[in-house]
Design a protein around this motif. Structure first.
Motif, short mmCIF file in Angstrom:
data_model
loop_
_atom_site.label_atom_id
_atom_site.label_comp_id
_atom_site.label_asym_id
_atom_site.label_seq_id
_atom_site.Cartn_x
_atom_site.Cartn_y
_atom_site.Cartn_z
N ALA A 197 39.86 34.46 53.29
CA ALA A 197 39.42 35.59 54.10
C ALA A 197 37.99 36.02 53.76
CB ALA A 197 40.38 36.77 53.90
N GLY A 198 37.63 35.89 52.47
CA GLY A 198 36.28 36.24 52.08
C GLY A 198 35.23 35.33 52.69
N ILE A 199 35.57 34.04 52.84
CA ILE A 199 34.66 33.08 53.46
C ILE A 199 34.52 33.38 54.96
CG2 ILE A 199 34.29 30.65 54.01
CD1 ILE A 199 33.82 31.31 51.09
N VAL A 200 35.64 33.72 55.60
CA VAL A 200 35.60 34.06 57.02
C VAL A 200 34.66 35.25 57.25
CG1 VAL A 200 36.96 34.91 58.98
CG2 VAL A 200 37.91 33.18 57.46
N GLN A 201 34.76 36.22 56.36
CA GLN A 201 33.91 37.41 56.47
C GLN A 201 32.46 37.08 56.14
OE1 GLN A 201 35.12 40.63 53.92
NE2 GLN A 201 33.77 42.11 54.89
N LEU A 202 32.25 36.28 55.09
CA LEU A 202 30.89 35.94 54.67
C LEU A 202 30.14 35.18 55.75
CD1 LEU A 202 28.76 35.81 52.35
CD2 LEU A 202 29.83 33.66 51.65
N LEU A 203 30.82 34.23 56.39
CA LEU A 203 30.18 33.40 57.41
C LEU A 203 30.29 34.00 58.81
CD1 LEU A 203 31.30 29.82 56.29
CD2 LEU A 203 29.21 31.06 55.72
N LYS A 204 30.96 35.15 58.90
CA LYS A 204 31.13 35.84 60.19
C LYS A 204 31.73 34.89 61.23
CE LYS A 204 27.30 38.98 59.21
NZ LYS A 204 25.97 39.51 59.64
N VAL A 214 43.78 33.09 54.38
CA VAL A 214 44.50 33.51 53.17
C VAL A 214 43.55 34.27 52.25
CG1 VAL A 214 46.06 31.54 53.33
CG2 VAL A 214 44.00 31.37 51.94
N ASP A 215 44.12 34.98 51.31
CA ASP A 215 43.28 35.72 50.36
C ASP A 215 43.38 35.17 48.95
OD1 ASP A 215 45.79 36.52 49.60
OD2 ASP A 215 45.37 38.68 49.63
N ASP A 216 43.81 33.92 48.85
CA ASP A 216 43.97 33.30 47.54
C ASP A 216 43.60 31.82 47.63
OD1 ASP A 216 45.47 33.62 44.71
OD2 ASP A 216 45.97 31.67 45.59
N PHE A 217 42.66 31.38 46.80
CA PHE A 217 42.21 30.00 46.85
C PHE A 217 43.29 29.01 46.43
CE2 PHE A 217 37.72 31.58 46.84
CZ PHE A 217 37.30 30.88 47.96
N PHE A 218 44.20 29.44 45.54
CA PHE A 218 45.28 28.55 45.15
C PHE A 218 46.20 28.25 46.33
CE2 PHE A 218 44.38 30.12 40.76
CZ PHE A 218 44.16 28.88 40.18
N LEU A 219 46.50 29.29 47.10
CA LEU A 219 47.33 29.09 48.29
C LEU A 219 46.60 28.20 49.29
CD1 LEU A 219 49.76 29.61 50.07
CD2 LEU A 219 48.72 31.80 50.76
N ALA A 220 45.30 28.43 49.47
CA ALA A 220 44.53 27.60 50.39
C ALA A 220 44.58 26.13 49.96
CB ALA A 220 43.08 28.09 50.45
N ARG A 221 44.42 25.89 48.67
CA ARG A 221 44.45 24.52 48.17
C ARG A 221 45.82 23.87 48.39
NH1 ARG A 221 44.11 23.48 41.83
NH2 ARG A 221 46.19 24.42 42.07
N ASP A 222 46.87 24.66 48.14
CA ASP A 222 48.22 24.11 48.31
C ASP A 222 48.50 23.78 49.78
OD1 ASP A 222 48.61 24.30 45.63
OD2 ASP A 222 49.82 26.12 45.70
N LEU A 223 48.01 24.61 50.68
CA LEU A 223 48.18 24.33 52.10
C LEU A 223 47.43 23.05 52.49
CD1 LEU A 223 47.85 27.92 53.60
CD2 LEU A 223 49.90 26.49 53.58
N MET A 224 46.24 22.88 51.94
CA MET A 224 45.48 21.64 52.21
C MET A 224 46.23 20.43 51.66
SD MET A 224 41.62 22.83 51.22
CE MET A 224 41.22 24.57 51.41
N ARG A 225 46.79 20.56 50.48
CA ARG A 225 47.56 19.45 49.90
C ARG A 225 48.73 19.05 50.81
NH1 ARG A 225 48.42 21.51 43.67
NH2 ARG A 225 46.43 20.85 42.77
N GLU A 226 49.31 20.06 51.46
CA GLU A 226 50.46 19.80 52.34
C GLU A 226 50.03 19.19 53.67
OE1 GLU A 226 53.66 20.08 51.66
OE2 GLU A 226 53.17 20.65 49.60
N GLY A 227 48.72 19.09 53.88
CA GLY A 227 48.24 18.44 55.09
C GLY A 227 48.22 19.30 56.32
N VAL A 228 48.16 20.64 56.14
CA VAL A 228 48.19 21.51 57.33
C VAL A 228 46.82 21.68 57.96
CG1 VAL A 228 50.18 22.76 56.43
CG2 VAL A 228 47.89 23.67 56.04
N GLY A 229 45.75 21.38 57.22
CA GLY A 229 44.43 21.57 57.81
C GLY A 229 43.29 21.27 56.87
N VAL A 230 42.07 21.48 57.37
CA VAL A 230 40.83 21.29 56.60
C VAL A 230 40.43 22.64 56.04
CG1 VAL A 230 38.45 20.48 56.67
CG2 VAL A 230 40.16 19.49 58.21
N GLY A 231 40.02 22.67 54.79
CA GLY A 231 39.68 23.95 54.19
C GLY A 231 38.50 23.88 53.25
N LEU A 232 38.08 25.04 52.81
CA LEU A 232 36.93 25.18 51.91
C LEU A 232 37.41 25.65 50.55
CD1 LEU A 232 33.68 25.21 52.12
CD2 LEU A 232 33.96 27.69 52.15
#
Length: 293
Positions: A197-204, A214-232
């Motif tokens: 969420a911080g990146i979404v806000q930073l990049l407008k 999401v508001d947690d990088f660990f959750l974002a990483r785990d979602l990427m590992r599961e193959g749901v999408g591309v992330g930062l």
């Protein structure tokens, strides 16, 4: 009776009582003989009693002076020992070091740093709190905080030392890339995006184009590992996943988003404790070598 709170008076009196001489007491204290004499006179005036009988060549304690010396010398000695044994007065850093840090850095980077630091400085103990909130170091009693800073320091009560440059990159699981291919631009419509969420806000960014905010990088990483999408992710978070083949870096036409500077913050008031300067310098040394970040 007015009670003296100036320990300097009692310390001087104790030296006179021990040496039975203004001259020898002055030498032991490293002050002038006249200073000792005036200090004893001041103490007597504050107490309203005579403590020392003075003659031309000798001084002796009065009955009240002997009683005062007997009652205070143990306490003065204990105070002097307590002060001289303060951790920050020792040659080596020691004592309790209270640290606040972001969870991602605390979980993935700090353990190796603290392990190596503890081998060099075994007398330092740690109290570490991980939180996404920016702790008030002074009010909450922290010795230092490790944060990501994107601008200059605004809090005059703190000092800041930049210790590393934080970078980010885009990642996706091999299964996702095999299924959807690689995007070329950020928020490309046929792809799913996992962004903090911080990146979404930073990049407008247009939040409607982000399927997983999401508001947690660990959750974002785990979602990427599961193959749901591309992330930062911060690059240090993806290093082991790249080696293990759990994630692959995805290059976009947009430049990588800088994660800001990794900084250490500590209170600016007074002299910085040795444990803080030692850990700060160790952070700079370790992160500069690139061994853990």
């Amino acid at each position: 009776m007015k009670t003296p709170f100036d320990l300097r008076l009692l310390t001087t009196f104790a030296a006179v009582a021990e040496h039975q001489s203004f001259s020898r007491a002055a030498k032991a204290l490293g002050v002038a003989k006249g200073t000792v004499s005036r200090t004893i006179t001041q103490l007597e005036a504050e107490l309203g009693i005579e403590l020392v009988h003075r003659t031309t060549h000798h001084v002796a304690l009065s009955t009240a002076g002997a009683a005062l010396y007997e009652r205070t010398r143990g306490h003065l000695s204990a105070l002097q020992t307590s002060v001289s044994n303060l951790p920050e007065l020792e040659d080596e850093p020691s004592g309790l070091l209270r640290i606040a840090a972001a969870p991602e850095f605390g979980v993935l980077v700090l353990p190796a740093i603290i392990s190596a630091f503890s081998q060099r400085f075994p007398n330092v103990r740690f109290d570490i709190r991980l939180s996404t909130d920016n702790a008030d170091l002074v009010r909450e009693g922290y010795d230092l905080a490790i944060r990501v800073a994107t601008g200059s320091l605004k809090d005059s009560a703190l000092k800041m030392r930049r210790i590393a440059r934080g970078t980010t990159a885009f990642y996706a699981a091999p299964a996702y890339i095999a299924r959807q291919g690689r995007p070329k631009r950020l928020l490309e419509k046929r792809h799913s995006w996992v962004l903090h969420a911080g990146i979404v806000q930073l990049l407008k960014l247009d939040a409607d184009g982000v399927q997983y905010c999401v508001d947690d990088f660990f959750l974002a990483r785990d979602l990427m590992r599961e193959g749901v999408g591309v992330g930062l992710l911060p690059t240090f978070m993806a290093r082991s996943d790249l080696k293990e083949g759990l994630l692959e870096e995805v290059s976009l036409q947009e430049p990588h988003v800088l994660f800001g500077d990794l900084v250490v913050l500590y209170p600016s008031s007074g002299q910085t404790p040795k444990k803080v300067t030692a850990f700060r310098d160790f952070l700079v040394e370790t992160l500069k070598s690139g061994t853990v970040l």
